[in-house]
Design an enzyme around this catalytic site. Structure first.
Site: not given
Length: 174
Positions: A122-123
């Protein structure tokens, strides 16, 4: 007390994180006995976070590590429109941990959102990375879950559902 910028964290998240113990041992996976001390702190913080979540009626993840504390796996889930969405969680702690935050991954969502890197990582760059660097080495895995994964799930899962990129799994209704 952790350092926060008002723009980075909502009040509920901030209150939750302030209930979590901060780490005191600056040690990574290659640091022998100091790493064992750090792992004890990590588990104590995760237990505290789970307790806070349970008291708030907001249990949303399970997590465990391998014997050396370098590989973590579990499940995360969220509810959206009375439907449960559950995903496998996995990550390896980087060699530079705790100076470098873990890259939390939900592999089955790989390629379904722009807010994710290859492998389902995930960013967390924009909001979480600066917060982590301000609080190194006091933040640990529990803090990454509270300040990284929880907000990501809250924003991205409803978006992915509305775009038709994910659907409720059979047998996971509320």
């Amino acid at each position: 007390r952790p350092a926060f910028s008002a723009a980075m964290v909502d009040n509920t998240t901030k209150e939750t994180v302030q209930k979590l113990p901060l780490m005191s041992v600056q040690a990574g996976p290659r640091d022998g006995d100091e790493w064992i001390k750090r792992m004890k702190e990590e588990y104590m913080a995760l237990i505290a976070y789970q307790k806070v979540n349970k008291e708030a009626g907001n249990e949303w993840f399970t997590i465990e590590s391998n014997k050396t504390g370098t590989r973590w796996t579990g499940k995360v889930w969220t509810f959206h429109e009375h439907k449960k969405y559950e995903f496998d969680l996995e990550f390896d702690l980087p060699v530079a941990y705790p100076s470098t935050p873990p890259e939390l991954a939900l592999p089955e969502l790989d390629g379904k959102t722009e807010k994710m890197y290859r492998g389902g990582k995930i960013c967390l760059d924009v909001h979480f990375a600066p917060l982590w660097s301000k609080n190194t080495p006091r933040f640990g895995i529990a803090h990454a879950m509270a300040l990284g994964m929880a907000p990501w799930l809250a924003v991205e899962i409803p978006s992915l559902v509305s775009l038709g990129r994910i659907k409720e799994k059979e047998g996971e209704g509320s």
